[in-house]
Design an enzyme around this catalytic site. Structure first.
Site, PDB file in Angstrom:
ATOM      1  N   ARG A  46       0.840  -1.195   0.000  1.00  0.00           N
ATOM      2  CA  ARG A  46       0.000   0.000   0.000  1.00  0.00           C
ATOM      3  C   ARG A  46       0.877   1.247   0.000  1.00  0.00           C
ATOM      4  O   ARG A  46       0.581   2.248  -0.649  1.00  0.00           O
ATOM      5  CB  ARG A  46      -0.944   0.003   1.204  1.00  0.00           C
ATOM      6  CG  ARG A  46      -1.718   1.307   1.361  1.00  0.00           C
ATOM      7  CD  ARG A  46      -2.862   1.220   2.347  1.00  0.00           C
ATOM      8  NE  ARG A  46      -2.545   0.488   3.552  1.00  0.00           N
ATOM      9  CZ  ARG A  46      -1.864   0.971   4.590  1.00  0.00           C
ATOM     10  NH1 ARG A  46      -1.365   2.198   4.537  1.00  0.00           N
ATOM     11  NH2 ARG A  46      -1.657   0.237   5.659  1.00  0.00           N
ATOM     12  N   TYR A  98     -16.273  16.590 -16.393  1.00  0.00           N
ATOM     13  CA  TYR A  98     -16.730  15.204 -16.483  1.00  0.00           C
ATOM     14  C   TYR A  98     -17.817  14.927 -15.440  1.00  0.00           C
ATOM     15  O   TYR A  98     -17.729  15.380 -14.292  1.00  0.00           O
ATOM     16  CB  TYR A  98     -15.535  14.271 -16.292  1.00  0.00           C
ATOM     17  CG  TYR A  98     -15.887  12.826 -16.039  1.00  0.00           C
ATOM     18  CD1 TYR A  98     -16.703  12.123 -16.922  1.00  0.00           C
ATOM     19  CD2 TYR A  98     -15.403  12.166 -14.919  1.00  0.00           C
ATOM     20  CE1 TYR A  98     -17.038  10.800 -16.694  1.00  0.00           C
ATOM     21  CE2 TYR A  98     -15.722  10.841 -14.678  1.00  0.00           C
ATOM     22  CZ  TYR A  98     -16.545  10.161 -15.570  1.00  0.00           C
ATOM     23  OH  TYR A  98     -16.876   8.856 -15.325  1.00  0.00           O
ATOM     24  N   ASP A 170      -6.784  18.528 -15.253  1.00  0.00           N
ATOM     25  CA  ASP A 170      -7.116  17.194 -15.751  1.00  0.00           C
ATOM     26  C   ASP A 170      -6.672  17.143 -17.212  1.00  0.00           C
ATOM     27  O   ASP A 170      -7.263  17.795 -18.080  1.00  0.00           O
ATOM     28  CB  ASP A 170      -8.624  16.947 -15.621  1.00  0.00           C
ATOM     29  CG  ASP A 170      -9.028  15.537 -15.997  1.00  0.00           C
ATOM     30  OD1 ASP A 170      -8.337  14.917 -16.835  1.00  0.00           O
ATOM     31  OD2 ASP A 170     -10.047  15.040 -15.473  1.00  0.00           O
ATOM     32  N   LYS A 195      -7.975   5.741 -19.881  1.00  0.00           N
ATOM     33  CA  LYS A 195      -8.254   6.225 -21.228  1.00  0.00           C
ATOM     34  C   LYS A 195      -7.020   6.066 -22.128  1.00  0.00           C
ATOM     35  O   LYS A 195      -6.538   4.975 -22.338  1.00  0.00           O
ATOM     36  CB  LYS A 195      -8.743   7.664 -21.152  1.00  0.00           C
ATOM     37  CG  LYS A 195      -9.829   7.909 -20.096  1.00  0.00           C
ATOM     38  CD  LYS A 195     -11.041   7.016 -20.236  1.00  0.00           C
ATOM     39  CE  LYS A 195     -12.226   7.452 -19.393  1.00  0.00           C
ATOM     40  NZ  LYS A 195     -12.067   7.346 -17.941  1.00  0.00           N
TER      41      LYS A 195
END
Length: 378
Positions: A46, A98, A170, A195
């Protein structure tokens, strides 16, 4: 090192112990320590994993940042970045954002009294007017999703610096191949790596790069604390995708420009949204701050019924959520990616029921155009 070379040779590119030219997948949760608290750099996955670390060095290199971070999704990345702020702080955000980001800010983050206002960031004066005493950051998408609006990053950086704000960008649509916001004055750049960076519809991930050591330290603390990490298998898939990102983006953009020209001349299309159009209001800005216009394109056919008809008829465009893959995808934002935004708000922004969004792939452009022609002509 030029962009395509950096995508092959940037960051950590192999394994020194074995000579492997591909970073191994370290499918491991914990690591042996020589003595209590004395380890070789990894103690628990982690906190850090060698495969994930290799990916993080690559995204830092591609975005010309100080440090990179890999998250379990793009939304996990955005959420973690928002955790940099305190209750009562205020964020100025791009209005055409978005749908998932809209949902996060209006239905989750707001519960912690992190305030925000949506502004058309393509107008710098509107951004400056929205800044309050408690404003801490400007959050931008450019190009935006799905209307492909363009924001001048240098002007946003000037405003952010003037008011001592963080500038968060972004960069999902542009990708680090076409645009490097950190070089233009941004502090944090993030991606839905699901993406273009992954590029093959086979991984869900988010990436962040930052320009300062203190930001890196704070963000690593948050990522480790909340556990918003990407697994080693998905990290490896992203590194593989990055190697062909430049080639894919060039092929995708070439196809997109041909489709743009076809749609512009079609009688059943009332509007085409693409920053590569010289008539696009953000064309000159996009040309000045990016080296390409990308592979996202939206167009309006006038009604939801007509849009549904197009989706029913296409063959090579896959009706699906997401974007940025080698295969071409098609969607109706009002019913899919932006359905979480109230209809009244969508219409205010210009996201009509007849708006269709294309994520153009690397198929033969003539096949894609013929597919759209047969769907639009019926």
């Amino acid at each position: 090192m030029r962009a395509k070379t950096k995508m092959i040779h940037g960051g950590i590119t192999g394994d020194e112990q074995t000579g492997a030219v591909s970073v191994p997948i370290y499918q491991v949760s914990t690591y042996k320590q020589e003595s209590a608290g004395n380890h070789s750099g990894y103690e628990y996955s982690r906190t850090g994993n060698p495969t994930r670390h290799a990916l993080e060095t690559v995204i830092a290199d591609l975005e010309n940042g100080k440090s990179g971070f890999a998250f379990g999704s793009g939304m996990a990345a955005i959420t973690s970045v928002m955790m940099l702020f305190d209750s009562g702080d205020h964020i100025v955000m791009t209005d055409d954002v978005y749908g998932g980001s809209y949902r996060l800010m209006t239905s989750v983050i707001n519960r912690f009294k992190l305030n925000h206002d949506y502004v058309d960031t393509s107008y710098p004066e509107k951004v400056e007017a929205a800044i309050q005493e408690n404003t801490k950051a400007i959050f931008i998408e450019t190009p935006t999703n799905p209307l492909l609006k363009i924001t001048d990053l240098k002007k946003m950086a000037e405003i952010a610096k003037k008011h001592n704000l963080l500038l968060i960008v972004d960069n999902t649509f542009a990708t680090p191949y076409w645009q490097q916001p950190l070089d233009l004055g941004a502090d944090i750049v993030l991606h839905s790596a699901t993406k273009y960076i992954g590029g093959h519809s086979d991984v869900v991930a988010g990436l962040v790069a930052v320009n300062a050591a203190d930001l890196a330290e704070r963000l690593h603390f948050i990522q480790n604390s909340v556990g918003a990490v990407l697994g080693p298998q998905d990290s490896w898939l992203l590194m593989r995708g990055i190697k062909t990102l430049g080639l894919r983006m060039e092929a995708i953009e070439a196809n997109t420009k041909k489709i743009m020209e076809f749609l512009q001349d079609h009688d059943h299309v009332s509007e085409v949204y693409y920053p590569g159009l010289k008539s696009h209001p953000g064309h000159d800005t996009a040309e000045g701050q990016a080296t390409g216009f990308g592979g996202m394109l939206s167009f309006d056919v006038g009604s939801g019924e007509k849009a549904d008809n197009v989706l029913d008829k296409v063959t090579y465009f896959t009706l699906a959520e997401s974007l940025g893959a080698v295969e071409s995808l098609i969607s109706i934002p009002a019913k899919m990616t932006h359905a979480s935004i109230p209809r009244e708000r969508r219409l205010e922004l210009g996201i009509t029921d007849g708006l269709i969004r294309l994520s153009v792939g690397i198929e033969d452009a003539d096949d894609l155009i013929e597919d759209l022609k047969s769907a639009l002509d019926l």
